[in-house]
Design an enzyme around this catalytic site. Structure first.
Site, mmCIF file in Angstrom:
data_model
loop_
_atom_site.group_PDB
_atom_site.id
_atom_site.type_symbol
_atom_site.label_atom_id
_atom_site.label_comp_id
_atom_site.label_asym_id
_atom_site.label_seq_id
_atom_site.Cartn_x
_atom_site.Cartn_y
_atom_site.Cartn_z
ATOM 1 N N CYS A 22 0.831 -1.206 0.000
ATOM 2 C CA CYS A 22 0.000 0.000 0.000
ATOM 3 C C CYS A 22 0.868 1.261 0.000
ATOM 4 O O CYS A 22 1.538 1.561 0.994
ATOM 5 C CB CYS A 22 -0.929 -0.028 1.214
ATOM 6 S SG CYS A 22 -1.824 1.509 1.505
ATOM 7 N N CYS A 25 -0.169 3.803 2.669
ATOM 8 C CA CYS A 25 0.292 3.354 3.988
ATOM 9 C C CYS A 25 1.766 3.734 4.185
ATOM 10 O O CYS A 25 2.150 4.206 5.258
ATOM 11 C CB CYS A 25 0.139 1.838 4.139
ATOM 12 S SG CYS A 25 -1.546 1.226 3.954
#
Length: 131
Positions: A22, A25
């Protein structure tokens, strides 16, 4: 910290759902790390990788379909805030401060800049998987 322990130790809990792949993230990681450093004495920090099947029940329970997703819980493990997608450091800091002061609020903040959870197909069986 395991979520079961965090929800039983009478401290507010910061629960983040993330994945290694991600990008959002990864962008938020330095801010989250700074938050953990500042608040870890008073707040539990729990990080659950959505690719780990062990956490499937939590993913379902909290309706995770985009990451990062941060859920904040009070001392009694009541969900107080949900943040989906990229968030400003100040937004999460304010919510953490409100948790510590036990300010009564429930909010959900959604930012369209997030990663959709990918289906983990590592354990699927198909005709070619056996040879």
């Amino acid at each position: 910290m395991e979520p079961e322990l965090a929800f039983k130790n009478n401290k507010p809990t910061f629960l983040e759902f993330y994945a290694e792949w991600c990008e959002v993230c990864k962008e938020m990681a330095p801010e989250v790390s700074a938050l953990k450093e500042k608040y870890e004495k008073d707040v539990n920090f729990v990080f659950l990788n959505v690719d780990n099947q062990k956490w499937g029940n939590y993913i379902l329970k909290f309706g995770v379909n985009g990451i990062p997703q941060v859920n904040l819980f009070d001392r009694e493990s009541n969900l107080k805030s949900t943040f989906i997608g990229k968030q400003d450091d100040s937004t999460i800091r304010k919510a953490l401060a409100d948790l510590e002061k036990e300010v009564e609020s429930k909010e959900e903040i959604f930012n369209p800049e997030f990663s959709t959870i990918k289906v983990n197909k590592n354990n699927e069986i198909n005709p070619r998987s056996h040879g």
